[in-house]
Structures are given as C-alpha cells and as structure tokens.
Scaffold this active site. Structure first.
Site, PDB file in Angstrom:
ATOM      1  N   SER A   1       0.925  -0.962  -0.097  1.00 38.92           N
ATOM      2  CA  SER A   1      -0.438  -0.212   0.140  1.00 38.92           C
ATOM      3  C   SER A   1       0.418   0.972   0.068  1.00 38.92           C
ATOM      4  CB  SER A   1      -0.833   0.231   0.855  1.00 38.92           C
ATOM      5  OG  SER A   1      -1.995   0.798   1.503  1.00 38.92           O
ATOM      6  N   THR A   2       0.664   2.054   0.510  1.00 36.88           N
ATOM      7  CA  THR A   2       1.401   3.128   0.698  1.00 36.88           C
ATOM      8  C   THR A   2       3.160   3.111   0.987  1.00 36.88           C
ATOM      9  OG1 THR A   2      -0.121   4.137   2.159  1.00 36.88           O
ATOM     10  CG2 THR A   2       1.748   5.432   2.550  1.00 36.88           C
TER      11      THR A   2
ATOM     12  N   HIS B   1      -2.659  -1.189  -3.046  1.00 34.96           N
ATOM     13  CA  HIS B   1      -3.397  -0.433  -2.701  1.00 34.96           C
ATOM     14  C   HIS B   1      -3.975   1.066  -3.571  1.00 34.96           C
ATOM     15  CE1 HIS B   1      -3.461  -1.814   1.288  1.00 34.96           C
ATOM     16  NE2 HIS B   1      -4.896  -3.137   0.780  1.00 34.96           N
TER      17      HIS B   1
ATOM     18  N   MET C   1      -0.382   1.481   5.768  1.00 31.58           N
ATOM     19  CA  MET C   1      -1.210   1.425   6.231  1.00 31.58           C
ATOM     20  C   MET C   1      -2.033   0.174   6.540  1.00 31.58           C
ATOM     21  SD  MET C   1      -1.213   6.396   5.725  1.00 31.58           S
ATOM     22  CE  MET C   1      -0.321   6.511   5.904  1.00 31.58           C
TER      23      MET C   1
ATOM     24  N   ASP D   1      -4.276  -4.565   6.438  1.00 32.44           N
ATOM     25  CA  ASP D   1      -4.707  -5.113   5.043  1.00 32.44           C
ATOM     26  C   ASP D   1      -3.425  -6.828   4.761  1.00 32.44           C
ATOM     27  OD1 ASP D   1      -6.474  -7.222   2.793  1.00 32.44           O
ATOM     28  OD2 ASP D   1      -5.536  -5.651   1.382  1.00 32.44           O
TER      29      ASP D   1
END
Length: 344
Positions: free
Chosen positions: A159-160, A185, A277, A280
C-alpha cells in the site's frame, strides 16, 4: 500534542486557498507556509521545516517531479501529491510515488467544489507520520540471473510507499521469474499507469490481471482495481479469478482476498507483505503460513509506513524479514525452495 506543520505548494492561488481552508479545519494540522513555485517552496522548506508538504505535479519553471526528486535527495520529507486524475496526470502521479511521494490525492474538477478533497486532511496527517529516509536503496543496473529453478508462485501485497518498493523488487526478477501476482492499494486509473510504467523497466512481462489468465513463468500480473479483487482458482493449473464483491479488510482490491484465495495451494506459494497503512494482508498471510506457504515481510527500517507488515507479524504470519534492497532476492530464493505437499 502539537499540530503537524504543513507546506502547501501549488501554482494556483485559488487552489492553495482551498487546500488551506480544508487543512486548517483539522486540529491535527497547521499550515505554516504556501508556495507557488519550486524556488518559493525550497525557501519555505528551509525556513519553516514542515512535517509534510502537499505538492502539485505541474509547476512553472521547475516541474513538481523535478522538485520532488531534489527534495528526496537533499531533505527527504513526507510529500502528498495533489493532481487531477487525467490520463496524463495519473502517469505523473505514479512517477511521483515512484520517486518517493507517500500518496496522491485527486484535485477537484472545475465547478465540482471540494468534495473530491474529502480525504485530504486524513491523508496529509497520516503521511506526516511516515518515515522517509535519506538513504534510498540503489536501483539495480545488472541483468538478473536467468535459468533458475522456481518451484513456487509469488504473491505480493502493498500500500502506501509500495509503488517504489515494487519497482525495486521487480528489477531483481529475471525474465523467467516465478508467476507473480501483486495487489497494490491504488485507484484503478493509477494501476493502469503503474503497470504501463513497470513493463519496460523490468525483465518480466508486467500487465494488469485479466479474468481467466493462466499463471505463467515470466509474467507479473497486477490487480486491476476498481470493483475487482485479484484471486486465484484452479487445481494443477492456477488461473486468475477477478472477483467482484464487497471490500475485504477495508479494501478493494484486497491483499487478504488474494492471499486467502490461495490457502488451498499454500505449499506452492511465497507471500510477501510490503510497506503500507492498516492491516490488509495479515489475516491471509497467517492462513497461508499455517497451511505451508513461505512468507516474508519488508523490514521496519525500510518501510515508509510499517503498518501492514507489523500487523501481519503480530498475527504470526511473517516467517522472515528483509530490507527493501534484499526483498526481491529473498522472494526468488524462497520460490526456489522445494514444495512439500501436506498429507490430507
């Protein structure tokens, strides 16, 4: 707790006022300066030492990308790109995240008001707490070793901060790499640009996953996003299944959805969890490890946000760790390990 100090950089005074009004309505944030050019932004960074910066991708004299590259080289700090989601803008935003930007927020369209900025304050506040390091791993210029015997399928979730991480990892993969699936993401338009950016930069073939596609050696498939999760289905020959359904672990596409779909094939799987973050992927990684998969987490010191790997580790899903510049090689090594099918 003191508010987080924000620098707003945008060539439009109207846009700067809009961003300021939204950020200053949040008690976590304090706008300490604005800048309309890269030169003004440089002076503001030196004078105010902000905790986080919002940055437009199109700037006069020096582009936002060039300025971002200089910031990350000389004074790395959390940066949130603010751009429009046009085809061109999406490409630029993906490039910015590959250069080290933490996240990207869509600018409101003309006449649309500020509804498109509904998550801006949260994004900026979260980005301000990301760790951004001056020492970034050197990109590999060597051609990865080929003709290795890969016995397993590789799955990667992030993600991030993972745009840059995935690019660095895949640069270590040879043209005959293990079949690889990635769930990252990002909004759907960004994922299109992300796959298009990666394909010419690395040895394997990189594309967005299509429903029914067979998992093949030398191919990396990325979750297309939108309304679909990237799952696997089949027995001896595994195929992609794009699953349309509700969010899983708060996301669509979801890393947990991908990992959980492969539990029945766990002895053939290597799962990697990258910077991001939230949590998940933690549930799915734990289930995969319990069922016989090999699992790897990106180390805390090389994560932009040590969220997803941390939660996965707390749940017992991470078997081993690697710094970012070693993750690619570690995943390949694990994919070479013999498959030991469990008795049923």
């Amino acid at each position: 707790m003191k508010p987080l100090r924000v620098l707003i950089v945008d060539d439009s005074a109207t846009m700067r006022r809009l961003i300021r009004s939204i950020l200053e309505a949040d008690r976590r944030l304090e706008v300490v300066a604005e800048a309309g050019t890269a030169r003004e932004a440089r002076d503001a960074v030196n004078a105010h030492r902000p905790d986080v910066m919002t940055l437009d991708v199109e700037m006069p004299n020096m582009s936002g990308l060039e300025f971002l590259q200089r910031v990350m080289k000389h004074r790395p700090m959390p940066v949130v790109m603010v751009s429009t989601l046009t085809r061109k803008g999406s490409d630029v935003a993906v490039e910015a995240m590959a250069l080290g930007a933490v996240d990207c927020v869509e600018k409101p369209k003309v006449g649309a008001g500020s509804d498109n900025f509904s998550r801006l304050a949260d994004t900026v506040a979260l980005a301000a707490r990301a760790q951004v390091s001056l020492s970034r791993p050197v990109r590999s210029k060597t051609i990865p070793q080929q003709n290795r015997r890969f016995r397993r399928i590789c799955m990667i979730g992030g993600s991030t901060g993972a745009v840059d991480a995935i690019e660095r990892i895949l640069q270590r993969f040879p043209s005959d790499c293990p079949p690889t699936l990635i769930t990252q993401h990002m909004p759907e338009p960004f994922l299109v640009s992300f796959a298009a950016r990666l394909d010419p930069l690395v040895q394997p073939k990189v594309c967005l996953a299509e429903d029914g596609a067979v998992l093949r050696t030398g191919q990396v498939m990325i979750a297309p996003g939108g309304e679909y999760h990237l799952n696997v289905t089949g027995k001896a020959e595994l195929r992609v299944k794009l699953h349309q359904g509700p969010h899983v672990s708060g996301h669509r596409p979801s890393v947990d959805s991908m990992f959980l779909s492969a539990v029945g094939h766990a002895p053939r799987i290597v799962a990697g969890i990258l910077t991001g973050m939230g949590g998940d992927g933690a549930i799915g990684m734990k289930a995969l490890r319990d069922a016989g998969a090999k699992t790897l987490g990106q180390s805390q010191q090389t994560c932009v946000v040590f969220g997803m790997p941390r939660v996965a580790a707390e749940m017992g899903g991470v078997e081993e760790w690697a710094d970012l510049d070693q993750v690619g090689d570690a995943l390949l090594r694990l994919c070479e390990t013999p498959v030991k099918m469990r008795a049923t």
